[in-house]
Design a protein around this motif. Structure first.
Motif, PDB file in Angstrom:
ATOM      1  N   LEU A  15       1.129  10.830  -0.411  1.00 22.23           N
ATOM      2  CA  LEU A  15       0.207  10.365   0.626  1.00 22.23           C
ATOM      3  C   LEU A  15       0.768  10.611   2.016  1.00 22.23           C
ATOM      4  CD1 LEU A  15      -0.970   6.996  -0.978  1.00 22.23           C
ATOM      5  CD2 LEU A  15      -2.303   9.103  -0.726  1.00 22.23           C
ATOM      6  N   SER A  16       2.038  10.286   2.211  1.00 20.90           N
ATOM      7  CA  SER A  16       2.671  10.477   3.527  1.00 20.90           C
ATOM      8  C   SER A  16       2.684  11.939   3.940  1.00 20.90           C
ATOM      9  CB  SER A  16       4.101   9.937   3.518  1.00 20.90           C
ATOM     10  OG  SER A  16       4.099   8.554   3.365  1.00 20.90           O
ATOM     11  N   SER A  17       3.045  12.813   3.024  1.00 13.43           N
ATOM     12  CA  SER A  17       3.114  14.239   3.356  1.00 13.43           C
ATOM     13  C   SER A  17       1.731  14.840   3.567  1.00 13.43           C
ATOM     14  CB  SER A  17       3.880  15.016   2.283  1.00 13.43           C
ATOM     15  OG  SER A  17       3.159  15.025   1.068  1.00 13.43           O
ATOM     16  N   SER A  18       0.690  14.111   3.136  1.00 10.70           N
ATOM     17  CA  SER A  18      -0.682  14.570   3.357  1.00 10.70           C
ATOM     18  C   SER A  18      -1.243  14.058   4.675  1.00 10.70           C
ATOM     19  CB  SER A  18      -1.580  14.113   2.200  1.00 10.70           C
ATOM     20  OG  SER A  18      -1.157  14.708   0.998  1.00 10.70           O
ATOM     21  N   GLY A  19      -0.401  13.387   5.468  1.00 10.12           N
ATOM     22  CA  GLY A  19      -0.818  12.938   6.787  1.00 10.12           C
ATOM     23  C   GLY A  19      -1.362  11.527   6.850  1.00 10.12           C
ATOM     24  N   HIS A  20      -1.199  10.744   5.786  1.00  7.79           N
ATOM     25  CA  HIS A  20      -1.704   9.379   5.770  1.00  7.79           C
ATOM     26  C   HIS A  20      -0.615   8.387   6.181  1.00  7.79           C
ATOM     27  CE1 HIS A  20      -5.257  10.915   3.836  1.00  7.79           C
ATOM     28  NE2 HIS A  20      -4.524  11.436   2.874  1.00  7.79           N
ATOM     29  N   GLU A  21      -1.032   7.273   6.752  1.00  4.33           N
ATOM     30  CA  GLU A  21      -0.119   6.167   7.021  1.00  4.33           C
ATOM     31  C   GLU A  21      -0.153   5.275   5.786  1.00  4.33           C
ATOM     32  OE1 GLU A  21       0.452   2.312   9.936  1.00  4.33           O
ATOM     33  OE2 GLU A  21      -1.177   3.718  10.339  1.00  4.33           O
ATOM     34  N   VAL A  22       0.995   5.038   5.191  1.00  3.37           N
ATOM     35  CA  VAL A  22       1.076   4.272   3.950  1.00  3.37           C
ATOM     36  C   VAL A  22       1.618   2.877   4.225  1.00  3.37           C
ATOM     37  CG1 VAL A  22       2.060   4.208   1.632  1.00  3.37           C
ATOM     38  CG2 VAL A  22       1.430   6.392   2.637  1.00  3.37           C
ATOM     39  N   LEU A  23       0.937   1.877   3.663  1.00  5.75           N
ATOM     40  CA  LEU A  23       1.378   0.488   3.765  1.00  5.75           C
ATOM     41  C   LEU A  23       1.839   0.047   2.382  1.00  5.75           C
ATOM     42  CD1 LEU A  23      -1.713  -0.867   5.742  1.00  5.75           C
ATOM     43  CD2 LEU A  23       0.476  -0.122   6.675  1.00  5.75           C
ATOM     44  N   PRO A  24       3.147   0.109   2.115  1.00  4.82           N
ATOM     45  CA  PRO A  24       3.641  -0.258   0.793  1.00  4.82           C
ATOM     46  C   PRO A  24       3.635  -1.776   0.599  1.00  4.82           C
ATOM     47  CG  PRO A  24       5.337   0.915   2.065  1.00  4.82           C
ATOM     48  CD  PRO A  24       4.204   0.614   2.972  1.00  4.82           C
ATOM     49  N   LEU A  25       2.911  -2.256  -0.405  1.00  5.50           N
ATOM     50  CA  LEU A  25       2.865  -3.678  -0.735  1.00  5.50           C
ATOM     51  C   LEU A  25       3.845  -3.957  -1.866  1.00  5.50           C
ATOM     52  CD1 LEU A  25      -1.010  -4.214  -0.796  1.00  5.50           C
ATOM     53  CD2 LEU A  25       0.564  -4.544   1.115  1.00  5.50           C
ATOM     54  N   VAL A  26       4.679  -4.982  -1.687  1.00  9.44           N
ATOM     55  CA  VAL A  26       5.661  -5.345  -2.711  1.00  9.44           C
ATOM     56  C   VAL A  26       5.611  -6.855  -2.949  1.00  9.44           C
ATOM     57  CG1 VAL A  26       7.218  -3.410  -2.220  1.00  9.44           C
ATOM     58  CG2 VAL A  26       7.507  -5.550  -0.982  1.00  9.44           C
ATOM     59  N   GLU A  33       7.893  -2.224   4.551  1.00  8.51           N
ATOM     60  CA  GLU A  33       7.102  -2.752   3.440  1.00  8.51           C
ATOM     61  C   GLU A  33       6.384  -4.027   3.865  1.00  8.51           C
ATOM     62  OE1 GLU A  33       9.899  -1.396  -0.306  1.00  8.51           O
ATOM     63  OE2 GLU A  33      10.197  -3.375   0.543  1.00  8.51           O
ATOM     64  N   ILE A  34       5.373  -4.396   3.090  1.00  8.27           N
ATOM     65  CA  ILE A  34       4.633  -5.632   3.317  1.00  8.27           C
ATOM     66  C   ILE A  34       4.756  -6.477   2.066  1.00  8.27           C
ATOM     67  CG2 ILE A  34       2.362  -6.640   3.734  1.00  8.27           C
ATOM     68  CD1 ILE A  34       1.636  -3.919   5.082  1.00  8.27           C
ATOM     69  N   SER A  35       5.264  -7.689   2.228  1.00 14.21           N
ATOM     70  CA  SER A  35       5.414  -8.600   1.099  1.00 14.21           C
ATOM     71  C   SER A  35       4.102  -9.346   0.881  1.00 14.21           C
ATOM     72  CB  SER A  35       6.552  -9.588   1.384  1.00 14.21           C
ATOM     73  OG  SER A  35       6.783 -10.385   0.259  1.00 14.21           O
ATOM     74  N   TRP A  36       3.730  -9.481  -0.391  1.00 18.16           N
ATOM     75  CA  TRP A  36       2.512 -10.210  -0.714  1.00 18.16           C
ATOM     76  C   TRP A  36       2.695 -10.924  -2.040  1.00 18.16           C
ATOM     77  CZ3 TRP A  36      -2.071  -8.077  -3.707  1.00 18.16           C
ATOM     78  CH2 TRP A  36      -1.668  -7.157  -4.675  1.00 18.16           C
ATOM     79  N   SER A  37       1.842 -11.884  -2.292  1.00 16.03           N
ATOM     80  CA  SER A  37       1.864 -12.592  -3.568  1.00 16.03           C
ATOM     81  C   SER A  37       0.449 -12.621  -4.130  1.00 16.03           C
ATOM     82  CB  SER A  37       2.389 -14.015  -3.409  1.00 16.03           C
ATOM     83  OG  SER A  37       2.267 -14.708  -4.641  1.00 16.03           O
ATOM     84  N   PRO A  38       0.139 -11.736  -5.066  1.00 11.83           N
ATOM     85  CA  PRO A  38      -1.205 -11.742  -5.639  1.00 11.83           C
ATOM     86  C   PRO A  38      -1.489 -13.011  -6.443  1.00 11.83           C
ATOM     87  CG  PRO A  38       0.192 -10.160  -6.778  1.00 11.83           C
ATOM     88  CD  PRO A  38       0.975 -10.683  -5.619  1.00 11.83           C
ATOM     89  N   ALA A  48       0.832 -11.328   4.777  1.00  7.49           N
ATOM     90  CA  ALA A  48       1.021 -11.561   6.207  1.00  7.49           C
ATOM     91  C   ALA A  48      -0.300 -11.351   6.961  1.00  7.49           C
ATOM     92  CB  ALA A  48       2.085 -10.629   6.765  1.00  7.49           C
ATOM     93  N   ASP A  49      -0.581 -12.232   7.903  1.00 13.28           N
ATOM     94  CA  ASP A  49      -1.776 -12.097   8.739  1.00 13.28           C
ATOM     95  C   ASP A  49      -1.781 -10.740   9.416  1.00 13.28           C
ATOM     96  OD1 ASP A  49      -2.717 -14.625   8.133  1.00 13.28           O
ATOM     97  OD2 ASP A  49      -1.833 -15.557   9.907  1.00 13.28           O
TER      98      ASP A  49
END
Length: 71
Positions: free
Chosen positions: A33-44, A52-57, A63-64
């Protein structure tokens, strides 16, 4: 091992959140995705590291503003 990629489309520059980004598929998907020109938001689900963005499903928390402007 051969690598296969989807045929490019006329879509670029999207802001894409990827859950499972530290897993087997996520680790392979992020650089594509990154090499295709997209901004990636990795959720962990663990404490977030650089970029990275921490989340709890389970609890339903993230995060707001973490996904603002996502496509």
């Amino acid at each position: 091992m051969e690598q296969f990629h989807a045929a490019p489309r006329n879509v670029s520059g999207m802001r894409i959140a990827v859950s499972g980004s530290s897993g087997l598929i996520g680790r392979a998907l992020l650089p594509v995705l990154s090499s295709s020109g997209h901004e990636v938001l990795p959720l962990v689900r663990r404490p977030a590291r650089n970029g990275e963005i921490s989340w709890s499903p389970v609890v339903g928390t993230i995060a707001d503003g973490a996904l603002d402007g996502g496509d």
